[in-house]
Design a protein around this motif. Structure first.
Motif, PDB file in Angstrom:
ATOM      1  N   ALA A 264      45.144 -45.120  62.663  1.00 23.17           N
ATOM      2  CA  ALA A 264      46.485 -44.666  62.288  1.00 23.17           C
ATOM      3  C   ALA A 264      47.279 -45.816  61.664  1.00 23.17           C
ATOM      4  O   ALA A 264      47.971 -45.632  60.649  1.00 23.17           O
ATOM      5  CB  ALA A 264      47.203 -44.104  63.516  1.00 23.17           C
TER       6      ALA A 264
ATOM      7  N   LEU B 153      51.435 -39.336  59.454  1.00 22.51           N
ATOM      8  CA  LEU B 153      50.404 -39.961  60.276  1.00 22.51           C
ATOM      9  C   LEU B 153      50.644 -39.727  61.765  1.00 22.51           C
ATOM     10  O   LEU B 153      49.688 -39.682  62.546  1.00 22.51           O
ATOM     11  CB  LEU B 153      50.330 -41.455  59.974  1.00 22.51           C
ATOM     12  CG  LEU B 153      49.696 -41.786  58.620  1.00 22.51           C
ATOM     13  CD1 LEU B 153      49.836 -43.264  58.297  1.00 22.51           C
ATOM     14  CD2 LEU B 153      48.226 -41.372  58.589  1.00 22.51           C
TER      15      LEU B 153
ATOM     16  N   TRP C 288      49.080 -36.446  62.241  1.00 26.58           N
ATOM     17  CA  TRP C 288      47.620 -36.605  62.223  1.00 26.58           C
ATOM     18  C   TRP C 288      47.128 -37.260  63.515  1.00 26.58           C
ATOM     19  O   TRP C 288      46.113 -36.839  64.082  1.00 26.58           O
ATOM     20  CB  TRP C 288      47.221 -37.458  61.017  1.00 26.58           C
ATOM     21  CG  TRP C 288      45.753 -37.759  60.951  1.00 26.58           C
ATOM     22  CD1 TRP C 288      44.762 -36.942  60.464  1.00 26.58           C
ATOM     23  CD2 TRP C 288      45.096 -38.953  61.404  1.00 26.58           C
ATOM     24  NE1 TRP C 288      43.541 -37.555  60.580  1.00 26.58           N
ATOM     25  CE2 TRP C 288      43.711 -38.788  61.149  1.00 26.58           C
ATOM     26  CE3 TRP C 288      45.533 -40.138  61.977  1.00 26.58           C
ATOM     27  CZ2 TRP C 288      42.770 -39.766  61.462  1.00 26.58           C
ATOM     28  CZ3 TRP C 288      44.608 -41.122  62.293  1.00 26.58           C
ATOM     29  CH2 TRP C 288      43.243 -40.934  62.038  1.00 26.58           C
TER      30      TRP C 288
ATOM     31  N   LEU D 231      43.202 -36.853  57.178  1.00 31.20           N
ATOM     32  CA  LEU D 231      44.026 -38.053  57.067  1.00 31.20           C
ATOM     33  C   LEU D 231      44.663 -38.137  55.679  1.00 31.20           C
ATOM     34  O   LEU D 231      45.878 -38.308  55.539  1.00 31.20           O
ATOM     35  CB  LEU D 231      43.177 -39.289  57.360  1.00 31.20           C
ATOM     36  CG  LEU D 231      43.906 -40.633  57.536  1.00 31.20           C
ATOM     37  CD1 LEU D 231      43.087 -41.558  58.413  1.00 31.20           C
ATOM     38  CD2 LEU D 231      44.166 -41.314  56.201  1.00 31.20           C
TER      39      LEU D 231
END
Length: 551
Positions: A120, A141, A144, A376
């Motif tokens: 990340a 992110l 995610w 991603l």
């Protein structure tokens, strides 16, 4: 691509009480904190599914005498299973974790969570070097990082290969961006090699490099000279692909071809032979993946997925529509506002391509952990596109509303991840969860049987093994385990003939399953059949020698 203003760009730096150094590291702290909170309840989770083969039964992890084997052995060789994948970097990490804490799940869970947090952070660093706006990238992110779709790659200890190969690729991309100079390409080869040694899907790295180069070019026209600098990466990828494709002792095309000959895999054989069926089946997976990304529920490992042999199915048409829309975006999105989304779609396509079955038929059609790398880039592309659109329209209220929605989404997804982590707690929570979702899972029944064996519940273990065989008689290990369970019963001496039949069936499925030959040798010896015992023992030794020669 120059960075666009962030969501807090209107705040005067003089009035900001947060020191500049803290502002620089705050996004990374937020990402690390989010990951560790989302996976805070996994550290007591037991070894499940392939964890036994890769970790607890892996004799190569137990002491330094077998250290050299880690560089040449397949992922399951240490457990006595022929085949498997060649992932020595994963083996090495498991070795060091095992040496530090023994067969304790805590160390292996920490490994996966740490890798995920590092990914990340690297992804955020990459987004900055590619010119993405910090605030939208951070929010994307965060979504995610806590998405429950990734529990199969993080909560599942054997899922290490996914965050591991992504770690090396992201590190290489961060090093290469934003200029992608030729000397950097050459210096990134060791990281690319480590990624390949972590998981085969790293083959997509040269394509991801080109996609990131496309994003940073002053215009979007194709200039071959701009991409020729990636030739060293492609040469390494092709060399690895040739070796991996022709290595018949590893799980791959040659072994899958033998697997498809089994009766239970007749549909797979037809799927492998018909490229059009593979295209239609791939298209059917797209709306299903999209559904799980947007609404992640009923998540479970061992997902079955039908082979689609016609265009008449609505899900195939829906997949075709998704593909057409993506292609339309790629054609339209060459300008600044649509570029980030096009980049995200290209990233998704390249990262997911090895799992589509379009080029090489796979032994699975639909798996949740396959989305770890593709999502991603997709999340980053969507986040940047929304951020730029709102910035261009100067809709400040909408920006803050979107940020609040993203944070609420993070909380909801994080809660769902915690819930899914609990499913992975033990064999008695995971496998019934799979069965409750209507899945036929021979491996699930086999592994639940092993859990019953550890609890000395042999009748329940035998019942689960028979269910596994009934649902799919394709695994040598199931028959092997059934034979061991029969021999362990109080009347085991009376069950020897039955056990022999199971061992012979295991060898019929996998002639190189030397553990069954060793057990068969022992059973024959206990029955006074010395000649048969010696023959099976010699065959087992021959198989082991052949394995050594194949290396």
């Amino acid at each position: 691509m120059p960075p666009s203003p962030t969501l807090d760009a209107s705040v005067n730096d003089d009035s900001n009480v947060i020191p500049p150094s803290m502002r620089r590291i705050a996004p990374y702290i937020a990402l690390i904190f989010a990951v560790f909170i989302a996976y805070v309840n996994i550290y007591d989770n037991a070894f499940l599914f392939d964890d036994d083969l890769l970790i607890t039964m892996n004799r190569y992890l137990r002491d330094w005498s077998s250290f050299d084997k880690l560089f040449t052995a397949t992922s399951t060789e240490g457990a006595g299973i022929i085949g498997g994948f060649f992932r020595p970097v994963q083996n090495l990490l498991y070795f060091f974790v095992y040496q530090a804490g023994g067969p304790n799940p805590l160390g292996f869970h920490l490994l996966n969570v740490a890798l995920h947090a590092a990914n990340a952070c690297l992804a955020f660093k990459l987004s900055k070097k590619l010119g993405f706006s910090p605030a939208p990238a951070l929010l994307a992110l965060l979504l995610w990082a806590v998405h429950p779709l990734h529990t199969e790659a993080i909560t599942y200890m054997s899922g290490t290969a996914d965050p591991l190969f992504v770690l090396f690729m992201l590190a290489a991309l961060v090093y290469l961006a934003p200029d992608f100079k030729p000397f950097k390409i050459w210096l990134s080869l060791p990281l690319f090699f480590l990624a390949l040694m972590a998981k085969e899907n790293a083959l997509v790295f040269p394509a991801l490099v080109m996609i990131c180069m496309f994003l940073t070019l002053p215009n979007r026209k194709f200039h071959p000279r701009s991409y020729l600098k990636t030739i060293p990466l492609w040469l390494l990828a092709l060399a690895y692909l040739y070796w991996r494709y022709t290595a018949d002792h590893l799980d791959g095309p040659t072994r899958y071809a033998r697997l498809f000959q089994l009766e239970d895999f007749s549909n797979w054989s037809l799927y492998a032979q018909h490229p059009l069926w593979r295209i239609q089946t791939f298209l059917a997976t797209l709306p299903n993946y999209l559904y799980l990304i947007v609404w992640p529920h009923d998540l479970h490992i061992e997902r079955s997925f039908a082979v689609f042999a016609s265009w008449k199915y609505p899900v195939v048409g829906a997949g075709a529509a998704v593909l057409v829309l993506a292609l339309a975006q790629l054609g339209w999105g060459r300008g600044k506002r649509g570029l980030a989304l096009s980049w995200g779609l290209l990233w998704f396509a390249a990262a997911h391509f090895p799992n589509t079955g379009l080029f090489i038929p796979m032994n699975s059609l639909f798996l949740e952990h396959w989305m770890y790398l593709p999502t991603l880039g997709l999340f980053l592309g969507i986040g940047e596109t929304l951020g730029r659109s709102l910035e261009a329209k100067n809709w400040n209220k909408a920006k803050y509303a979107l940020a609040c929605c993203a944070l609420i989404g993070c909380a909801a997804l994080g809660a769902k991840t915690l819930e899914q982590n609990a499913v992975w707690y033990s064999p008695f929570t995971l496998y019934p969860h799979i069965f409750a979702n209507g899945e036929r899972s021979p491996r699930g029944h086999n592994n639940l049987a092993l859990a019953y064996q550890k609890n000395h519940q042999l009748p329940e273990s035998i019942a689960e093994l028979r269910k596994a065989i009934k649902e799919g008689d394709t695994y040598a290990e199931t028959h092997h385990n059934l034979a061991l369970a029969l021999l362990s019963l109080p009347d085991g001496n009376a069950r020897k003939e039955e056990a022999i039949k199971e061992l012979l069936r295991a060898l019929e499925i996998e002639p190189k399953f030397y553990r069954s030959r060793l057990t068969l040798s022992q059973v024959y010896a206990s029955m006074g059949k010395d000649q048969e015992s010696a023959e099976e023992l010699q065959k087992a030794k021959d198989i082991l020698q052949q394995i050594e020669r194949n290396k």
